[in-house]
Design a protein around this motif. Structure first.
Motif, PDB file in Angstrom:
ATOM      1  N   TYR A 204     -11.443  -1.076  72.149  1.00 41.38           N
ATOM      2  CA  TYR A 204     -11.110  -0.303  70.947  1.00 41.38           C
ATOM      3  C   TYR A 204     -11.328  -1.091  69.651  1.00 41.38           C
ATOM      4  O   TYR A 204     -11.452  -0.488  68.586  1.00 41.38           O
ATOM      5  N   HIS A 208     -18.675  -0.609  67.889  1.00 41.52           N
ATOM      6  CA  HIS A 208     -19.570  -0.091  68.946  1.00 41.52           C
ATOM      7  C   HIS A 208     -20.979   0.105  68.398  1.00 41.52           C
ATOM      8  O   HIS A 208     -21.402   1.211  68.075  1.00 41.52           O
ATOM      9  N   PHE A 211     -23.828   2.712  69.579  1.00 37.60           N
ATOM     10  CA  PHE A 211     -24.100   4.050  69.015  1.00 37.60           C
ATOM     11  C   PHE A 211     -25.488   4.047  68.383  1.00 37.60           C
ATOM     12  O   PHE A 211     -26.284   4.947  68.582  1.00 37.60           O
ATOM     13  N   ASP A 230     -23.161  13.803  62.721  1.00 34.00           N
ATOM     14  CA  ASP A 230     -22.978  12.628  63.588  1.00 34.00           C
ATOM     15  C   ASP A 230     -23.522  11.373  62.914  1.00 34.00           C
ATOM     16  O   ASP A 230     -22.920  10.290  62.994  1.00 34.00           O
ATOM     17  N   ILE A 231     -24.678  11.528  62.283  1.00 30.53           N
ATOM     18  CA  ILE A 231     -25.286  10.369  61.609  1.00 30.53           C
ATOM     19  C   ILE A 231     -24.382   9.925  60.458  1.00 30.53           C
ATOM     20  O   ILE A 231     -24.164   8.715  60.260  1.00 30.53           O
ATOM     21  N   LEU A 233     -21.110  10.364  60.231  1.00 29.12           N
ATOM     22  CA  LEU A 233     -19.905   9.732  60.799  1.00 29.12           C
ATOM     23  C   LEU A 233     -20.212   8.329  61.311  1.00 29.12           C
ATOM     24  O   LEU A 233     -19.415   7.404  61.120  1.00 29.12           O
ATOM     25  N   ALA A 234     -21.386   8.178  61.942  1.00 26.50           N
ATOM     26  CA  ALA A 234     -21.786   6.852  62.442  1.00 26.50           C
ATOM     27  C   ALA A 234     -21.980   5.891  61.272  1.00 26.50           C
ATOM     28  O   ALA A 234     -21.628   4.709  61.362  1.00 26.50           O
ATOM     29  N   TYR A 237     -18.611   4.871  60.130  1.00 25.29           N
ATOM     30  CA  TYR A 237     -18.071   3.933  61.130  1.00 25.29           C
ATOM     31  C   TYR A 237     -18.653   2.535  60.920  1.00 25.29           C
ATOM     32  O   TYR A 237     -17.932   1.541  60.853  1.00 25.29           O
TER      33      TYR A 237
END
Lengths: 259, 292
Positions: A204, A208, A211, A230-231, A233-234, A237
């Motif tokens: 956790y 990551h 991705f 998604d892109i 959000l990635a 992140y």
């Protein structure tokens, strides 16, 4: 902001003066072209095999460029004692770090543009089609991934004693995350305590990066790419982890003795 | 005088070492020629492991990148789908298990093959948007060719891995329309594995189905049958599925020639090994009624 930009330009100039990128690009191109010239079963339309090899070489080269370029920034300034006149000017330590970060990130971005152009040319020549959208998404995610790596290595360049140790440790950690991180949870479920909890905690807490790395399979096999959401959000992140490592670097650097 | 003696000693020593190295070099060269490639020389037995890896890579390509890693445990299909697919086609041809082919030619998004299972957390769930996470297969001539490089590399690394030749041949002759290239590859495999009944059976199928040269195919299948029996007698572990395939193909040929008794003999031998015994039994009864 001007200070940050000026420092970033210096890093970019340093990259194109050094031979690292040229050597890695020529090696990537040579290996790809050599393997692309192999004839399997009299079929000259086989393309995914060469796309995969090229993409893997691009990832490896970009990681080497990002890590080695970033790892030497602060130590070389200290070794050459140029850090003192730099900080004597009205430049804060945070601006130095920001300049180094953006310089490395933009320089890696320029290298990636060349690599992805080569990838597109090779794919287009073999496949007779050009999926520009996929390549752009792949490029962006790749670049976001490098932002996280660069900020981590920047932190390492302040914590570790030498660029060599920083580069080695960073490369091992990044490769470990790329290949193993996504599976840590599955492994942790099969372990007994406290191993299970420790592994879950690592799962956790690590960024990551896979991705961004795994998208290459979608590009290679011509599968639908992640949605724009998604892109986004990635990117958030990756940005969050990049900011975290940058903050850690600044906290380590702000009171560090440079003598 | 001493320097001359020292020189002579060095000369003799050099000659001796040179002769010694020459002998070793000859041995080294012979070994290298036997092993055929530098890769073999460098990798040794680890090339078998690599060959398996590249075979799995071909299977991963067959699934467009959707493939379990060593951390995933496939729930249902432990064997390679790529091999299953090639074998499944043979089964369909012998009317024994059309189910296998139906699976491989049709249902892409099969829940049974979802080795990923349900996402365990948000990282797992979100991460699935970034890699091939649904079950699908290569389709058509355009895509089938993509598995071939890995099969070629696998065969180069381990020339004794029979499936590599049979699978590559299946795709080459059925999907890419290259029976001549398939034959060349099979014969290359046969050269490395002269006792392989699997290669002879596949070569027979190539002659029967692609070159329409049934007599040649029959000779190959008969030879395959002999090889199977010989290996069984030698106590080697042999797959009864292959025996069933050979016998059923031979039975079908005899039937097509009107030699019903011979056909019945072959099918009776195949019946105990067939997963679809009832169908085979029905065929035998049908043939027996035609004999009467």
């Amino acid at each position: 902001m001007n200070n940050v930009f000026a420092l970033a330009v210096v890093v970019i100039k340093e990259l194109y003066r050094r031979k690292d990128f040229y050597v890695l690009f020529i090696l990537t191109a040579l290996i790809t072209l050599l393997l692309g010239s192999i004839n399997f079963f009299d079929d000259d339309k086989i393309v995914r095999f060469i796309k995969e090899i090229d993409m893997n070489l691009i990832w490896l080269s970009s990681l080497i460029i990002a890590i080695t370029t970033t790892a030497r920034q602060i130590p070389s300034e200290r070794e050459n004692r140029t850090i003192f006149p730099l900080l004597a000017k009205p430049v804060s330590r945070c601006e130095v770090l920001l300049g180094k970060f953006f310089g490395c990130w933009l320089a890696c971005g320029l290298c990636l543009v060349v690599f992805y152009l080569f990838f597109a040319v090779i794919s287009g020549a073999k496949d007779h089609s050009l999926d520009v959208g996929s390549y752009l998404e792949g490029f962006w995610l790749h670049w976001v991934c490098l932002a996280v790596v660069i900020s981590f290595v920047l932190w390492g360049s302040i914590v570790f004693a030498a660029p060599s140790s920083n580069s080695t440790i960073s490369l091992v950690l990044v490769l470990g995350i790329l290949f193993v991180a996504q599976h840590l949870k599955k492994v942790s479920l099969q372990l007994s305590e406290p191993g299970s909890t420790i592994l879950s905690a690592i799962y956790y807490s690590v960024p990551h990066l896979e991705f961004f790395f795994n998208v290459r399979s979608l590009v290679i096999h011509g599968l639908p790419m992640p949605s724009i959401i998604d892109i986004f959000l990635a990117t958030l992140y990756g940005g969050a982890y990049g900011a975290f490592f940058f903050l850690a670097a600044w906290l380590s650097f702000r009171n560090k003795s440079l003598a | 005088m001493r320097p001359y003696l020292a020189m002579l000693l060095l000369l003799v020593g050099s000659f001796g070492i040179a002769a010694r190295f020459d002998a070793r070099q000859s041995l080294f060269t012979e070994t290298r020629e036997q092993n055929a490639s530098m890769v073999t020389l460098l990798l040794g037995d680890s090339k078998r492991m690599l060959a398996n890896h590249f075979m799995a890579k071909a299977d991963a390509y067959f699934h467009k990148g959707y493939y379990p890693t060593i951390f995933d445990s496939p729930k249902t299909n432990e064997a390679s789908h790529l091999i299953d697919s090639a074998q499944g086609n043979a089964r369909a041809a012998t009317n024994t298990a059309k189910v296998v082919v139906a699976h491989h030619e049709g249902d892409d998004d099969d829940d049974d093959d979802n080795f990923l299972g349900k996402p365990t957390d948000w990282i797992d769930k979100f991460g699935r948007h970034f890699f091939p996470s649904t079950h699908s297969h290569l389709k058509g001539q355009g895509e089938a060719r993509e598995i071939l490089p890995w099969l070629r590399i696998s065969a180069d690394l381990d020339p004794h891995k029979i499936e590599t030749y049979t699978v590559a041949s299946y795709w080459l002759r059925t999907q890419l329309g290259k029976p001549d290239v398939a034959e060349e590859f099979l014969r290359e495999g046969w050269k490395s594995n002269p006792d392989s009944f699997e290669l002879l059976f596949e070569l027979g199928r190539l002659y029967a189905e692609n070159k329409k040269d049934t007599p040649h195919a029959i000779r190959l299948w008969e030879l395959a049958l002999q090889k199977w029996i010989k290996q069984k007698e030698q106590g080697k572990k042999v797959d009864t599925f292959d025996l069933e395939q050979i016998l059923v193909y031979l039975g079908r040929y005899e039937e097509s020639q009107g030699h019903f008794r011979e056909a019945i003999d072959y099918l009776k031998k195949a019946e105990p090994f067939s997963p679809a015994r009832e169908q085979i039994h029905a065929q035998i009864l049908d043939l027996e009624s035609r004999v009467k």
